[in-house]
Design an enzyme around this catalytic site. Structure first.
Site, mmCIF file in Angstrom:
data_model
loop_
_atom_site.group_PDB
_atom_site.id
_atom_site.type_symbol
_atom_site.label_atom_id
_atom_site.label_comp_id
_atom_site.label_asym_id
_atom_site.label_seq_id
_atom_site.Cartn_x
_atom_site.Cartn_y
_atom_site.Cartn_z
ATOM 1 C CB THR A 147 19.979 5.353 27.379
ATOM 2 O OG1 THR A 147 19.038 4.276 27.488
ATOM 3 C CG2 THR A 147 19.327 6.528 26.672
ATOM 4 C CE1 TYR A 148 26.926 2.450 31.676
ATOM 5 C CE2 TYR A 148 25.459 2.269 33.583
ATOM 6 C CZ TYR A 148 26.688 2.048 32.994
ATOM 7 O OH TYR A 148 27.689 1.439 33.705
#
Length: 370
Positions: A147-148
């Site tokens: 994820t980010y």
């Protein structure tokens, strides 16, 4: 110098590094000696006191190299000659068990990675700078593996929590999974929690082994850390049994000495099965070493194979490395963790700071003029 410029965070980061260097320059080293009993049963015991006077150690000295005044009267400072004489006077003297203390200890897993903690852990475990860590994380994110990677949040979505718990159960067993989902609270003063914590992407987490053929060596190393940290965050507490044994011994000239041995045994690994912590200069704790001590009883005589003495010098405060500087900036609530990598790189590119090994060292310039 031409083209001098520094943003607010760059200025603070540089100042921290300079102040630490000044502390090191002003530091005065002190020396002391200690004794160790190497016991026949396979463990070592350190000398704590002689005739109720505590043996000097690092924490008993101030930055000027002198014993701290409040402790000086009850501290025994051994030099090489006295240490060797004491070791000789204990030759062939056994230790007698004076006291035994056992205490259970519970360790909780750490929360999933934020940008800052990922940089710190990659620095400690992989020896990477913040810039390299973020570059590798960017590739993992762009290719859909995590994820980010710019986030202050330690929160996981319900799907991620389920994925972590399922992975832990399938690999380590149901007893290694926390009884209920763990929810963590962030500590960053300037936290902006628009994103989840950094974790493997998807509703099920692919293991590092499954992705190994697709990842470069650096990508695999960082994904492995992220996967382990995320899964461990939803696992059960680890259990240890701490053990501390004190021993009496009398020297040939009648002095009473006290020795101590510390150890611990992991009685249930819990999250440590997935993600063991590592010892650093900041978190080393002699009393929590994973060193098994044999069963002993009060009054038992323990034969000593050898008494050895060793000299030590107090050390100045350690220079900042990229991971420790990131940690300090975050503790002070200065700047945004997502920008720390570029800040640290900029102060190096502009010549304010350079690296000596992994340490960040300020560049001192000689100023001349009338």
């Amino acid at each position: 110098m031409p083209r001098i410029s520094a943003g607010r965070i760059q200025s603070v980061a540089t100042r921290l590094i300079v102040e630490r260097e000044r502390e090191r320059m002003a530091f005065i080293s002190s020396s002391w000696w200690d004794l160790t009993a190497k016991c026949e049963l396979g463990f070592d015991a350190r000398l704590l006191s002689v005739d109720d006077k505590k043996l000097a150690a690092t924490n008993d000295f101030d930055t000027n190299g002198a014993l701290k005044e409040k402790n000086a009267s009850n501290i025994l400072l051994l030099d090489e000659t006295n240490a060797k004489q004491l070791a000789e006077s204990l030759k062939h003297v056994p230790l007698t068990v004076k006291s035994i203390e056992e205490s259970p200890r519970t360790e909780r897993p750490k929360p999933p990675f934020t940008t800052s903690t990922m940089q710190q852990d990659a620095g400690s475990r992989l020896g990477w700078g913040a810039q390299i860590t973020m570059r590798v994380a960017q590739r993992l994110y762009e290719n859909g593996y995590i994820t980010y990677m710019r986030t202050d949040s330690v929160n996981l979505s319900a799907q991620a929590i389920n994925a972590a718990r399922n992975a832990a159960q399938s690999l380590y067993g149901k007893d290694h999974v926390a009884d209920s989902p763990r929810v963590y609270q962030g500590k960053s003063k300037n936290a902006q929690e628009a994103h989840e914590a950094i974790r493997p992407a998807g509703d099920t987490f692919k293991t590092p082994g499954e992705l190994a053929p697709e990842l470069s060596r650096d990508e695999f190393a960082l994904y492995d850390l992220i996967w382990k940290r995320t899964v461990a965050s939803q696992m059960a507490d680890a259990k240890r049994m701490q053990m501390r044994v004190d021993f009496d011994a009398k020297t040939a000239d009648g002095k009473e000495t006290l020795f101590r041995a510390n150890g611990s045994v992991i009685t249930f690994p819990g999250f440590l099965a997935a993600y063991d912590d590592i010892a650093t200069d900041e978190n080393k704790d002699e009393e929590s070493e994973d060193r098994r001590l044999p069963a002993m009883t009060l009054g038992q005589s323990v034969k000593v194979d050898e008494y050895t003495c060793e000299g030590h010098d107090t050390k100045p405060p350690a220079r900042y490395t990229e991971p420790t500087l990131v940690k300090k900036l975050e503790e002070l609530g200065i700047g945004r963790p997502s920008t720390f990598a570029s800040v640290i790189q900029t102060i190096q590119d502009r010549g304010y700071v350079n690296k000596r090994g992994r340490a960040l060292v300020p560049t001192f310039h000689i100023v001349t003029g009338n």
